[in-house]
Design a protein around this motif. Structure first.
Motif, PDB file in Angstrom:
ATOM      1  N   SER A 181       0.830  -1.203   0.000  1.00 45.42           N
ATOM      2  CA  SER A 181       0.000   0.000   0.000  1.00 45.42           C
ATOM      3  C   SER A 181       0.868   1.258   0.000  1.00 45.42           C
ATOM      4  O   SER A 181       0.587   2.224  -0.713  1.00 45.42           O
ATOM      5  N   ASP A 182       1.934   1.241   0.767  1.00 39.01           N
ATOM      6  CA  ASP A 182       2.859   2.367   0.836  1.00 39.01           C
ATOM      7  C   ASP A 182       3.509   2.613  -0.527  1.00 39.01           C
ATOM      8  O   ASP A 182       3.650   3.751  -0.966  1.00 39.01           O
ATOM      9  N   VAL A 183       3.873   1.545  -1.207  1.00 38.44           N
ATOM     10  CA  VAL A 183       4.472   1.647  -2.542  1.00 38.44           C
ATOM     11  C   VAL A 183       3.463   2.238  -3.522  1.00 38.44           C
ATOM     12  O   VAL A 183       3.775   3.162  -4.274  1.00 38.44           O
ATOM     13  N   TYR A 184       2.249   1.733  -3.520  1.00 40.14           N
ATOM     14  CA  TYR A 184       1.235   2.202  -4.465  1.00 40.14           C
ATOM     15  C   TYR A 184       0.859   3.663  -4.226  1.00 40.14           C
ATOM     16  O   TYR A 184       0.587   4.396  -5.166  1.00 40.14           O
ATOM     17  N   LYS A 185       0.869   4.092  -2.978  1.00 35.54           N
ATOM     18  CA  LYS A 185       0.593   5.505  -2.690  1.00 35.54           C
ATOM     19  C   LYS A 185       1.625   6.399  -3.361  1.00 35.54           C
ATOM     20  O   LYS A 185       1.293   7.439  -3.918  1.00 35.54           O
ATOM     21  N   ARG A 186       2.876   5.994  -3.317  1.00 34.15           N
ATOM     22  CA  ARG A 186       3.930   6.789  -3.955  1.00 34.15           C
ATOM     23  C   ARG A 186       3.781   6.776  -5.471  1.00 34.15           C
ATOM     24  O   ARG A 186       3.979   7.779  -6.121  1.00 34.15           O
ATOM     25  N   GLN A 187       3.419   5.633  -6.018  1.00 35.43           N
ATOM     26  CA  GLN A 187       3.185   5.553  -7.463  1.00 35.43           C
ATOM     27  C   GLN A 187       2.047   6.482  -7.871  1.00 35.43           C
ATOM     28  O   GLN A 187       2.173   7.233  -8.835  1.00 35.43           O
TER      29      GLN A 187
END
Length: 109
Positions: free
Chosen positions: A10-16
């Motif tokens: 989720s943290d990765v996708y937020k940055r994307q």
């Protein structure tokens, strides 16, 4: 644990998502996307993240690389790069590294 992995993903996708939205708006601000065309355009943007990025993300680099890639893709699309003639001429010469349609192989396997 699955919960920890889910949180990291989720943290990765937020940055994307942040990188893509910033790249789109900056492309409008920089007139790569003409302001008068904004409501007539549709962008479909697919990002792939290596599983290693989810387990040990470099948050700033993740944002930067997705932002830069999106800006490059938008600029090329707005400049008709590659041209449809180039795409047709190279149809059977260039494949995405994730999947080769004739062999069914991936360069990542």
């Amino acid at each position: 644990s699955t919960r920890k992995e889910s949180s990291a993903a989720s943290d990765v996708y937020k940055r994307q998502q942040s990188a893509v939205s910033d790249a789109i708006l900056d492309s409008v601000i920089e007139d790569v996307i003409p302001r008068e065309e904004v409501n007539d355009l549709c962008m479909i943007i697919l990002l792939w993240i290596s599983p290693e990025c989810v387990s040990e993300p470099d948050k700033k680099d993740l944002y930067r690389t997705n932002y830069e890639a999106t800006k490059i893709a938008i600029k090329r699309a707005m400049n008709d790069e590659p041209t449809i003639d180039e795409l047709i001429a190279n149809r059977k010469k260039v494949w995405h590294q994730m999947y080769h349609p004739e062999t069914g192989e991936s360069l990542w396997d």
